[in-house]
Design a protein around this motif. Sequence first.
Motif, PDB file in Angstrom:
ATOM      1  N   TRP A 275       0.843  -1.209   0.000  1.00 49.34           N
ATOM      2  CA  TRP A 275       0.000   0.000   0.000  1.00 49.34           C
ATOM      3  C   TRP A 275       0.874   1.253   0.000  1.00 49.34           C
ATOM      4  O   TRP A 275       0.651   2.185  -0.772  1.00 49.34           O
ATOM      5  CB  TRP A 275      -0.903  -0.032   1.231  1.00 49.34           C
ATOM      6  N   CYS A 276       1.877   1.244   0.849  1.00 44.75           N
ATOM      7  CA  CYS A 276       2.766   2.407   0.952  1.00 44.75           C
ATOM      8  C   CYS A 276       3.602   2.582  -0.318  1.00 44.75           C
ATOM      9  O   CYS A 276       3.795   3.707  -0.797  1.00 44.75           O
ATOM     10  CB  CYS A 276       3.674   2.260   2.167  1.00 44.75           C
ATOM     11  N   GLU A 277       4.095   1.469  -0.855  1.00 43.18           N
ATOM     12  CA  GLU A 277       4.908   1.533  -2.064  1.00 43.18           C
ATOM     13  C   GLU A 277       4.119   2.048  -3.259  1.00 43.18           C
ATOM     14  O   GLU A 277       4.694   2.607  -4.204  1.00 43.18           O
ATOM     15  CB  GLU A 277       5.497   0.164  -2.376  1.00 43.18           C
ATOM     16  N   ALA A 278       2.797   1.888  -3.219  1.00 44.24           N
ATOM     17  CA  ALA A 278       1.941   2.397  -4.294  1.00 44.24           C
ATOM     18  C   ALA A 278       1.684   3.890  -4.153  1.00 44.24           C
ATOM     19  O   ALA A 278       1.001   4.490  -4.996  1.00 44.24           O
ATOM     20  CB  ALA A 278       0.614   1.639  -4.310  1.00 44.24           C
ATOM     21  N   GLY A 279       2.234   4.494  -3.096  1.00 45.35           N
ATOM     22  CA  GLY A 279       2.037   5.919  -2.898  1.00 45.35           C
ATOM     23  C   GLY A 279       0.726   6.266  -2.234  1.00 45.35           C
ATOM     24  O   GLY A 279       0.308   7.432  -2.229  1.00 45.35           O
ATOM     25  N   LEU A 280       0.061   5.254  -1.657  1.00 46.13           N
ATOM     26  CA  LEU A 280      -1.211   5.471  -0.984  1.00 46.13           C
ATOM     27  C   LEU A 280      -0.957   5.757   0.497  1.00 46.13           C
ATOM     28  O   LEU A 280       0.020   5.280   1.079  1.00 46.13           O
ATOM     29  CB  LEU A 280      -2.110   4.241  -1.146  1.00 46.13           C
ATOM     30  N   THR A 281      -1.837   6.525   1.106  1.00 46.86           N
ATOM     31  CA  THR A 281      -1.657   6.925   2.498  1.00 46.86           C
ATOM     32  C   THR A 281      -1.877   5.733   3.427  1.00 46.86           C
ATOM     33  O   THR A 281      -2.947   5.119   3.398  1.00 46.86           O
ATOM     34  CB  THR A 281      -2.642   8.044   2.876  1.00 46.86           C
ATOM     35  N   PRO A 282      -0.887   5.390   4.242  1.00 46.57           N
ATOM     36  CA  PRO A 282      -1.071   4.254   5.149  1.00 46.57           C
ATOM     37  C   PRO A 282      -2.125   4.557   6.206  1.00 46.57           C
ATOM     38  O   PRO A 282      -2.290   5.715   6.619  1.00 46.57           O
ATOM     39  CB  PRO A 282       0.314   4.071   5.768  1.00 46.57           C
ATOM     40  N   LEU A 283      -2.835   3.523   6.642  1.00 48.15           N
ATOM     41  CA  LEU A 283      -3.810   3.714   7.703  1.00 48.15           C
ATOM     42  C   LEU A 283      -3.082   3.836   9.043  1.00 48.15           C
ATOM     43  O   LEU A 283      -1.989   3.328   9.236  1.00 48.15           O
ATOM     44  CB  LEU A 283      -4.788   2.535   7.750  1.00 48.15           C
ATOM     45  N   ARG A 284      -3.710   4.506   9.981  1.00 47.47           N
ATOM     46  CA  ARG A 284      -3.101   4.721  11.295  1.00 47.47           C
ATOM     47  C   ARG A 284      -3.017   3.408  12.083  1.00 47.47           C
ATOM     48  O   ARG A 284      -3.667   2.418  11.741  1.00 47.47           O
ATOM     49  CB  ARG A 284      -3.912   5.754  12.072  1.00 47.47           C
ATOM     50  N   PRO A 285      -2.244   3.373  13.161  1.00 50.15           N
ATOM     51  CA  PRO A 285      -2.151   2.171  13.999  1.00 50.15           C
ATOM     52  C   PRO A 285      -3.517   1.746  14.533  1.00 50.15           C
ATOM     53  O   PRO A 285      -4.389   2.596  14.782  1.00 50.15           O
ATOM     54  CB  PRO A 285      -1.213   2.601  15.130  1.00 50.15           C
ATOM     55  N   TRP A 286      -3.683   0.446  14.740  1.00 48.28           N
ATOM     56  CA  TRP A 286      -4.993  -0.075  15.132  1.00 48.28           C
ATOM     57  C   TRP A 286      -5.484   0.496  16.455  1.00 48.28           C
ATOM     58  O   TRP A 286      -6.702   0.734  16.619  1.00 48.28           O
ATOM     59  CB  TRP A 286      -4.965  -1.603  15.197  1.00 48.28           C
ATOM     60  N   ASP A 287      -4.573   0.743  17.405  1.00 49.57           N
ATOM     61  CA  ASP A 287      -5.017   1.255  18.699  1.00 49.57           C
ATOM     62  C   ASP A 287      -5.492   2.699  18.597  1.00 49.57           C
ATOM     63  O   ASP A 287      -6.447   3.100  19.288  1.00 49.57           O
ATOM     64  CB  ASP A 287      -3.920   1.100  19.762  1.00 49.57           C
ATOM     65  N   GLU A 288      -4.871   3.492  17.713  1.00 47.27           N
ATOM     66  CA  GLU A 288      -5.337   4.858  17.490  1.00 47.27           C
ATOM     67  C   GLU A 288      -6.707   4.854  16.808  1.00 47.27           C
ATOM     68  O   GLU A 288      -7.576   5.676  17.118  1.00 47.27           O
ATOM     69  CB  GLU A 288      -4.331   5.633  16.641  1.00 47.27           C
ATOM     70  N   ALA A 289      -6.897   3.928  15.876  1.00 49.89           N
ATOM     71  CA  ALA A 289      -8.182   3.817  15.183  1.00 49.89           C
ATOM     72  C   ALA A 289      -9.282   3.417  16.165  1.00 49.89           C
ATOM     73  O   ALA A 289     -10.408   3.937  16.111  1.00 49.89           O
ATOM     74  CB  ALA A 289      -8.088   2.800  14.053  1.00 49.89           C
ATOM     75  N   LEU A 290      -8.974   2.492  17.073  1.00 52.43           N
ATOM     76  CA  LEU A 290      -9.971   2.063  18.065  1.00 52.43           C
ATOM     77  C   LEU A 290     -10.364   3.226  18.975  1.00 52.43           C
ATOM     78  O   LEU A 290     -11.542   3.407  19.292  1.00 52.43           O
ATOM     79  CB  LEU A 290      -9.430   0.889  18.888  1.00 52.43           C
TER      80      LEU A 290
END
Length: 297
Positions: A275-290
Amino acid sequence: MPVRLTVLVPGGSGQLGRDLAALASPSVDVVAPGSAGLDVTLTGQVLASVGALADRARETGSAPVVINAAAYTAVDAAETDEERAFAVNADGPRVLAAACAARRVPLIHVSTDYVFPGDAFRPYEPSDELGPRSAYGRTKAAGEDAVLGSGASSWVVRTSWLYGKSGANFVKTIARLESSREMLSVVDDQVGGPTWTFDLASGLMDLASRVAAGDGPARRVLHCTNTGSVTWCGFARAIFTHLGADPARVKPCTTAEFPRPAARPAYSVLSPASWCEAGLTPLRPWDEALAAYFAAE
């Protein structure tokens, strides 16, 4: 200038589909029918829906994209109902991809960590060998093959451990049990990556914008999850903490102590590298998302 999008979301009544629909804006037109409006196992409905999408996009001067969020996700039930699971998870995507190829509409198909055997010791990359150990995993792997072999301009996005504001999911189950049980036993020997559907929906729409602009990633299989990993027990304890409950009330147990009809992957963490290598924005860490999930309630 950003490309205006017209997006069709089969599976629009599910937890991911609802979050995708919520991303509609003046520049993003989202049509997100539930199975009553678009049953992916019915060829006629699929052809009509993709045709209507292509026509609507042409009339509005926008770029059409399909994000397929329709899936049979009852993992245990699939063990005795594999024919139905195959119809939704494999035959449906095959017909959808063929319709997209015929109308030159790009397709983004959502898949799962269950296509892997779950015996790894490092995060899975898209190129790793598949080896599903459940009916659900087999049908989702077949759906990937159908999409990638269709000739459509298509991308498969694997994700894992989804939870959202709507529908049934682990977070809601744990929240319900916290209020009704003094102690909970949760398996502590299965490791994965919890993913908030709101964050996944945002990532998929980011990909759709790239695809619509003619800048789709060269890699056709990508992994998209909130980053990091945890066991189900660790995840449950984090949920208790956000509920203001004592996480010590969640006790670890083994998978063997909680037998289920379908085999669960012992380790199914998906690497975000593609995902990152495609230049797409990585999602945040799971604990921050929760934390954000509970803050949004």
